[in-house]
Design a protein around this motif. Structure first.
Motif, PDB file in Angstrom:
ATOM      1  N   LYS A   1      54.755 116.480 -38.282  1.00  8.12           N
ATOM      2  CA  LYS A   1      53.968 116.973 -37.222  1.00  8.12           C
ATOM      3  C   LYS A   1      54.682 118.345 -36.990  1.00  8.12           C
ATOM      4  CE  LYS A   1      55.994 113.891 -34.051  1.00  8.12           C
ATOM      5  NZ  LYS A   1      55.621 112.866 -32.846  1.00  8.12           N
ATOM      6  N   GLU A   2      56.065 118.445 -37.263  1.00  8.33           N
ATOM      7  CA  GLU A   2      56.975 119.529 -36.779  1.00  8.33           C
ATOM      8  C   GLU A   2      56.465 120.582 -37.781  1.00  8.33           C
ATOM      9  OE1 GLU A   2      58.122 116.567 -37.546  1.00  8.33           O
ATOM     10  OE2 GLU A   2      58.752 115.718 -35.621  1.00  8.33           O
ATOM     11  N   SER A   3      55.966 120.387 -39.076  1.00 12.10           N
ATOM     12  CA  SER A   3      56.070 121.405 -40.034  1.00 12.10           C
ATOM     13  C   SER A   3      54.632 121.324 -40.403  1.00 12.10           C
ATOM     14  CB  SER A   3      56.749 121.141 -41.392  1.00 12.10           C
ATOM     15  OG  SER A   3      58.046 120.889 -41.201  1.00 12.10           O
ATOM     16  N   PRO A   4      53.898 122.858 -40.119  1.00 15.21           N
ATOM     17  CA  PRO A   4      52.518 123.015 -40.508  1.00 15.21           C
ATOM     18  C   PRO A   4      52.407 123.038 -41.939  1.00 15.21           C
ATOM     19  CG  PRO A   4      53.578 124.955 -39.847  1.00 15.21           C
ATOM     20  CD  PRO A   4      54.490 124.003 -39.710  1.00 15.21           C
ATOM     21  N   TYR A   5      51.288 122.146 -42.359  1.00 13.16           N
ATOM     22  CA  TYR A   5      50.935 122.230 -43.779  1.00 13.16           C
ATOM     23  C   TYR A   5      49.471 122.662 -43.976  1.00 13.16           C
ATOM     24  CZ  TYR A   5      55.282 119.973 -45.169  1.00 13.16           C
ATOM     25  OH  TYR A   5      56.639 119.728 -45.457  1.00 13.16           O
ATOM     26  N   ASP A   6      49.351 123.286 -45.052  1.00 14.70           N
ATOM     27  CA  ASP A   6      47.701 123.415 -45.402  1.00 14.70           C
ATOM     28  C   ASP A   6      47.387 122.285 -46.512  1.00 14.70           C
ATOM     29  OD1 ASP A   6      47.406 125.871 -44.064  1.00 14.70           O
ATOM     30  OD2 ASP A   6      48.206 126.899 -45.760  1.00 14.70           O
ATOM     31  N   ILE A   7      46.189 122.048 -46.550  1.00 17.66           N
ATOM     32  CA  ILE A   7      45.522 120.898 -47.626  1.00 17.66           C
ATOM     33  C   ILE A   7      45.092 121.688 -48.634  1.00 17.66           C
ATOM     34  CG2 ILE A   7      44.414 118.795 -47.778  1.00 17.66           C
ATOM     35  CD1 ILE A   7      44.972 118.163 -44.911  1.00 17.66           C
ATOM     36  N   ARG A   8      45.443 121.559 -50.025  1.00 15.22           N
ATOM     37  CA  ARG A   8      44.813 122.133 -50.986  1.00 15.22           C
ATOM     38  C   ARG A   8      44.615 121.087 -51.811  1.00 15.22           C
ATOM     39  NH1 ARG A   8      49.691 126.462 -51.427  1.00 15.22           N
ATOM     40  NH2 ARG A   8      49.637 127.376 -49.343  1.00 15.22           N
ATOM     41  N   PHE A   9      43.185 121.336 -52.640  1.00 15.08           N
ATOM     42  CA  PHE A   9      43.055 120.623 -53.797  1.00 15.08           C
ATOM     43  C   PHE A   9      43.442 121.410 -54.884  1.00 15.08           C
ATOM     44  CE2 PHE A   9      40.337 118.474 -50.803  1.00 15.08           C
ATOM     45  CZ  PHE A   9      40.465 117.233 -51.178  1.00 15.08           C
ATOM     46  N   GLY A  10      44.423 120.674 -55.676  1.00 16.43           N
ATOM     47  CA  GLY A  10      44.792 121.413 -57.041  1.00 16.43           C
ATOM     48  C   GLY A  10      43.814 121.500 -58.271  1.00 16.43           C
ATOM     49  N   THR A  11      44.191 121.629 -59.231  1.00 15.59           N
ATOM     50  CA  THR A  11      43.692 121.525 -60.479  1.00 15.59           C
ATOM     51  C   THR A  11      43.574 120.068 -60.878  1.00 15.59           C
ATOM     52  OG1 THR A  11      44.508 123.690 -61.301  1.00 15.59           O
ATOM     53  CG2 THR A  11      43.712 122.177 -63.111  1.00 15.59           C
ATOM     54  N   VAL A  12      42.162 119.881 -61.307  1.00 15.13           N
ATOM     55  CA  VAL A  12      41.732 118.513 -61.548  1.00 15.13           C
ATOM     56  C   VAL A  12      42.567 118.039 -62.896  1.00 15.13           C
ATOM     57  CG1 VAL A  12      40.005 117.098 -62.334  1.00 15.13           C
ATOM     58  CG2 VAL A  12      39.433 118.372 -60.594  1.00 15.13           C
TER      59      VAL A  12
END
Length: 369
Positions: A356-367
């Motif tokens: 929670k202290e570090s903001p992360y994006d959520i990404r879907f990588g290459t299948v």
């Protein structure tokens, strides 16, 4: 006229039935209200080769889990990190540490055979006594232990000397190693010294089998041996047979189980789960198809890189990692729109609990093909 006794055939459990039963006992069908200590005990330890995996394992399994809860157990010496099952480091409760390590000691003794060439002329009883004296005087790193033992046996292989100490003694990693958000090299002392009480009689093999089935069943004899690293367990299962129920998998392998253990409907929904690398769910059966589809076997590692497994519908369906400022999810196949939404929601939850202290994006990588 002689009557032929009817043949009783054990019911067959398909792959999905085994999946749901095991996920339920692994606290992965729905998050459990158990405390961290109770969960570690129920699961008979957590794989802990690195610091973070036990925290990710409990975040996936427990409702309301906070990493400080597990750190507190380690800091108060109510849990420890020690080599036990399959010659790997596990996080156990203090009680389990003192009884499980003696149970798996035969496997640690067999491990020494791999290093015999480097231990020619080494008196192992003397080595164990000297190593105990060294680490109980003050915690030692493996390097410090090697160097000290090499003074006594200068012609021995240094690495073999340190491994012999680890195999003959119940060496635990002292804190701050293992605490969430802390960094420290591995330093070792004996379990008895760290916990302030002597080792207890080894857990009986019957008890070990029953606990294994409660956390990983239904399972075969080979499954239990894979989990524990023990051998010749068939007589134990036969002794317990009157107290157990039996099934067969789709290949005819006999499976044992506790009579009252949960075996949910195969169609029970299984939410996505982000698991740590080497989670015991994936490593505790000889036949892993209840979690790992044959097409995905071996896909959680490439070369020297190990990835964290992602479960979708109860099965290994991809991997994930924290990369820079993003949680990168790489599925093995195309996810439906609903599955992507569920995976995203579960990933966001994991990040809130542990990062929670570090903001992360959520990404879907290459299948991954």
């Amino acid at each position: 006229m002689t009557r032929t006794k009817p043949v009783v055939t054990a019911p067959v459990l398909g792959t999905r039935a085994l999946s749901r039963a095991t996920l339920d006992r692994q606290l992965l069908l729905r998050r459990s209200p158990l405390s961290a200590a109770a969960a570690v005990e129920h699961l008979v330890g957590l794989q802990a080769q690195e610091v973070k995996p036990p925290y990710h394992a409990l975040a996936a399994r427990l409702d309301g889990f906070a990493p400080e809860e597990l750190s507190g157990l380690l800091a108060r010496r109510e849990a420890v990190r020690i080599v036990t099952l399959r010659s790997t480091i596990h996080l156990h409760t203090a009680d389990d540490c003192l009884t499980l390590r003696p149970l798996v000691q035969p496997a640690r003794t067999r491990e020494l055979n791999l290093f015999r060439k480097g231990l020619v002329g080494v008196d192992l009883d003397r080595l164990a006594a000297l190593a105990r004296e060294l680490v109980e005087a003050e915690p030692r790193t493996m390097r410090q232990l090697r160097e000290a033992l090499l003074v006594e046996w200068p012609d021995a292989d240094p690495q073999a000397l340190a491994v012999a100490a680890r195999c003959t003694l119940p060496l635990v990693q002292v804190t701050p190693r293992g605490l969430w958000g802390r960094s420290a090299q591995v330093a070792l002392t004996t379990a008895e010294h760290w916990l302030g009480r002597p080792a207890e009689p080894a857990a009986g093999p019957d008890t070990a089998v029953l606990r294994y089935l409660a956390a990983f069943g239904p399972a075969s004899v080979k499954d239990m041996q894979t989990w524990s690293g023990l051998t010749r367990m068939r007589p134990v299962f036969e002794r317990l047979r009157p107290r157990l129920v039996t099934f067969r998998d789709e290949h005819g392998v006999e499976l044992f189980d506790l009579p009252d253990a949960p075996r949910p409907d195969p169609d029970t929904p299984a939410p996505p789960r982000f698991l740590p690398e080497f989670d015991n769910l994936l490593l505790s059966h000889a036949d892993r198809t209840r979690v790992v589809p044959p097409a995905n076997r071996g896909r959680t590692w490439q070369a020297n890189t190990v990835y964290c497994p992602l479960l979708v519908d109860g099965f290994l369906a991809g991997v994930w990692r924290l990369l820079g400022d993003a949680l990168v999810i790489e599925p093995f196949g195309r996810l439906t729109r609903a599955q992507r939404a569920e995976v995203t929601e579960e990933g966001a939850r994991m990040l809130r609990v542990l990062h929670k202290e570090s903001p992360y994006d959520i990404r879907f990588g290459t299948v991954i093909p």
